[in-house]
Design an enzyme around this catalytic site. Structure first.
Site, PDB file in Angstrom:
ATOM      1  N   TYR A  89       0.976  -1.242  -0.024  1.00 21.49           N
ATOM      2  CA  TYR A  89       0.052   0.142   0.175  1.00 21.49           C
ATOM      3  C   TYR A  89       0.954   1.467  -0.011  1.00 21.49           C
ATOM      4  CZ  TYR A  89      -0.350  -0.169   5.389  1.00 21.49           C
ATOM      5  OH  TYR A  89       0.131  -0.637   6.802  1.00 21.49           O
ATOM      6  N   GLU A  90       0.168   2.462  -0.301  1.00 23.72           N
ATOM      7  CA  GLU A  90       0.951   3.517  -0.465  1.00 23.72           C
ATOM      8  C   GLU A  90       1.548   3.645  -1.719  1.00 23.72           C
ATOM      9  OE1 GLU A  90      -0.007   6.396   0.531  1.00 23.72           O
ATOM     10  OE2 GLU A  90      -1.300   5.750   1.962  1.00 23.72           O
ATOM     11  N   GLY A  91       1.597   2.817  -2.438  1.00 23.47           N
ATOM     12  CA  GLY A  91       2.319   2.562  -3.736  1.00 23.47           C
ATOM     13  C   GLY A  91       3.295   1.454  -3.673  1.00 23.47           C
TER      14      GLY A  91
ATOM     15  N   GLN B 127       7.222   3.112  -6.215  1.00 22.35           N
ATOM     16  CA  GLN B 127       8.165   3.751  -5.559  1.00 22.35           C
ATOM     17  C   GLN B 127       9.421   3.936  -6.473  1.00 22.35           C
ATOM     18  OE1 GLN B 127       7.284   5.269  -2.711  1.00 22.35           O
ATOM     19  NE2 GLN B 127       5.654   4.022  -2.729  1.00 22.35           N
TER      20      GLN B 127
END
Ligand SMILES: Cc1cc2nc3c(=O)[nH]c(=O)nc-3n(C[C@H](O)[C@H](O)[C@H](O)COP(=O)(O)OP(=O)(O)OC[C@H]3O[C@@H](n4cnc5c(N)ncnc54)[C@H](O)[C@@H]3O)c2cc1C
Length: 598
Positions: free
Chosen positions: A439-441, A446
């Site tokens: 999650y969060e990319g 990234q």
């Protein structure tokens, strides 16, 4: 089950000696941030983490959150712990004083966030998302919206969420379909969001969702997405929560880990449309969300540090107790040994310790740069710090969470068969850690950011300047009169050269051989993390050697810092050369198979 004890000594060392507490305290607004204050905050946070949050971790995993006819109910004890968390002011530790926050540097909050995550990652996710929501609202919300929502978000009486994902829109947010229809001074929101962390619960009085949606006439793709604030309960003129808005939790997911953190499917607008308020300007939502995501990505990197630390402590404590066999080369009259005496167990534990300390140091140094980038009185200095932050965010998130996988994997291995058995908690660490690279990319997202916006866009200028700093330190250590620092300097020198060769390859490849550059992106991110982590441990070793020479502080701790940095330099940093070779030689071969050959 062993208790969690926050590693306050290492945290203080990193905050003071590597992240530059003194320089931070010289920034406007941070005058009261003395070493004593920091120590007091860390000690208090450590108590809450160890005594209140950690005991709920395993029961929370077993019980999980539950969806009832009245909405989601948190696992037993979570709501009371959250009340205590809020009443003691932890939610607003680095919050804006204008809205009731304590205004401490983000760096200090990061250390507290690490503790919450070590103690109970499921619990920690709730304030983590509230912090992200506050960040976006503070930066782009109207004064009216801020005055209405910020004070209760800062205090934690109300919690925040981040609503990006839809079934067809995960990594690719341009595919968001949720609709927002203007109606008077607000909008009506219709659609479905999935995978929303703490998307509904009974710990806070209200849940404030920040939601990505499209206006009826919005352009296709990323430029047609706007950001809306949608409260679970509408807010009356006196600021109190009133009737239920048209946003309902349809279900919560059954998942591999973080069982006590509800992951919700949210249905918007099944009964006439959820009332939402535009944040900032129309069609600029994704841009705003990136502000929130930057902080959230940093925080998920810290989450990786937290879960790695927990796993390390658990394995170390187990290894001290578990007796098995005879350790080679030790006193033959001792019939049995603890597994801590076996060289391979020591190798595993030292790998865990070195990697955890490296990710912590890099994350905190980045945290201090975030504070400097915001508050430094000199515009050039602000720009310099911000450039460092931009480069480091994908590394802190991507590499920090990948390392958490390795550390928690070793945490299971140190326990032997008991690692596979839920009772020890090692398996929970391993399961909980798994989401952090997703999650969060994901790590790949990234890495795309790192090779593109953060490396190629400026022709590698910032990347090479950071490598220049690493080389400067390595050269000094190689020539140091203290022989213990020399091997650290030598290995860091070779690793920095490998990293430089990778930057020299990525910059032109990004434009001319884009698929090859993308094939090498994750190894490139890992190389950056490996070397930057070694850089921070080497800085720590240099400081420790100086303090030892001056006869200051805890000599055993400082010797440990030097020995850990040397282990990292000699046993882990040599991977840099292999990674650089794989990046420059191997990326085309990644693309060699046809679709049918898979
Ligand atoms: C427990 C949990 C909690 C979550 N919490 C939230 C939340 O609070 N709010 C929210 O909005 N979302 C949340 N999410 C959603 C999460 O952010 C997404 O799952 C994540 O961004 C990945 O999207 P996806 O699942 O659609 O995977 P996909 O995007 O389908 O990715 C699948 C694979 O393809 C790769 N891939 C995709 N695109 C690219 C690309 N461009 N380059 C290289 N590789 C690529 C990925 O790296 C991955 O390996 C949560 C998810 C889970 C499981």
């Amino acid at each position: 089950m062993p208790n969690y004890r926050a590693p306050v000594q290492d945290m203080q060392f990193v905050i003071t000696e590597l992240a530059g507490l003194e320089r931070l305290a010289a920034l406007p607004g941070y005058e009261e941030v003395t070493p004593d204050l920091v120590e007091a905050v860390l000690e208090e946070a450590a108590k809450l983490a160890g005594d209140v949050l950690a005991p709920l971790n395993q029961p929370g995993d077993e019980q999980g959150a539950a969806l009832t006819k009245d909405g989601v109910v948190a696992a037993d004890g979570f709501a009371a712990a959250y009340r205590r968390f809020v009443e003691n002011g932890w939610n607003g530790l680095s919050g804006d004083p204008e809205y009731g926050g304590q205004g401490l540097p983000g760096l200090i909050a990061a250390a507290a966030v690490e503790m919450w995550n070590s103690a109970n990652m499921s619990f920690a996710l709730c304030p983590l998302l509230t912090a992200g929501a506050m960040e976006a609202l503070k930066a782009h919300g109207s004064d009216e919206l801020k005055n209405r929502f910020m004070p209760k978000l800062v205090s934690g009486e109300w919690a925040g969420t981040m609503n990006l994902t839809e079934p067809q829109a995960g990594s690719d947010l341009s595919a968001v379909r949720t609709r927002a229809v203007p109606e008077g001074d607000h909008y009506r929101i219709f659609g479905q969001k999935i995978f929303i962390t703490w998307g509904d619960h009974d710990m806070a009085e209200n849940v404030v969702h920040l939601v990505l949606a499209r206006l009826p006439d919005a352009p296709e793709g990323t430029r047609g997405i706007s950001l809306f604030l949608v409260p679970k309960f509408l807010v009356g003129p006196d600021g109190s929560a009133t009737e239920h808005n048209d946003v309902l939790c349809a279900s919560i997911e059954h998942k591999l880990g973080i069982h006590a953190s509800p992951t919700a499917v949210l249905a918007y607008g099944d009964h006439g449309g959820a009332v939402g308020y535009l944040v900032g300007e129309e069609n600029r939502g994704l841009e705003y969300m990136f502000i929130m995501m930057n902080l959230a990505r940093f925080s998920v990197g810290i989450e990786g540090v937290g879960i790695a630390e927990r796993s390390y402590q658990r394995a170390r404590d187990y290894a001290r107790d578990r007796v098995q066999g005879r350790a080679p080369g030790l006193d033959k009259t001792v019939p049995t040994a603890t597994i801590l005496q076996h060289p391979d167990v020591r190798r595993m534990l030292l790998t865990m310790k070195a990697q955890t300390e490296a990710t912590r140091a890099l994350a905190y140094v980045t945290g201090a740069a975030i504070d400097n980038g915001r508050r430094h009185p000199d515009a050039d200095a602000r720009k310099r710090h911000q450039a460092f932050v931009e480069l480091m965010i994908p590394i802190v998130k991507g590499w920090g969470t990948e390392i958490a996988q390795e550390v928690t994997y070793l945490g299971v291995q140190v326990h032997g068969g008991m690692g596979f058995i839920e009772e020890t908690g090692a398996a929970q660490d391993y399961r909980d850690a798994r989401i952090t690279t997703i999650y969060e990319g994901t790590t790949a997202i990234q890495a795309n950011d790192l090779i593109g916006r953060k490396t190629a866009r400026d022709g590698g200028v910032v990347a090479r300047s950071v490598i220049g700093e690493i080389v400067g330190l390595a050269t000094a250590l190689s020539a140091d009169a203290n022989g213990a620092l020399v091997p650290i300097g030598n290995e860091l020198q070779s690793a920095a050269a490998a990293l430089k060769s990778a930057v020299d390859w990525v910059v032109p490849a990004y434009g001319k051989a884009s698929r090859a550059a993308h094939a090498a992106s994750v190894p490139y991110l890992r190389l950056w993390g490996l070397v930057a982590g070694g850089w921070q441990l080497a800085r720590g070793a240099q400081v420790a050697a100086r303090l030892l020479a001056e006869n200051k502080g805890d000599a055993s701790f400082y010797r440990g810092k030097i020995a850990t940095a040397r282990f990292y330099a000699e046993c882990l940093l040599p991977q840099a050369a292999a990674l650089a070779r794989a990046i420059t030689l191997g990326s085309e071969s990644v693309l060699a198979l046809s679709d049918e050959q898979f």
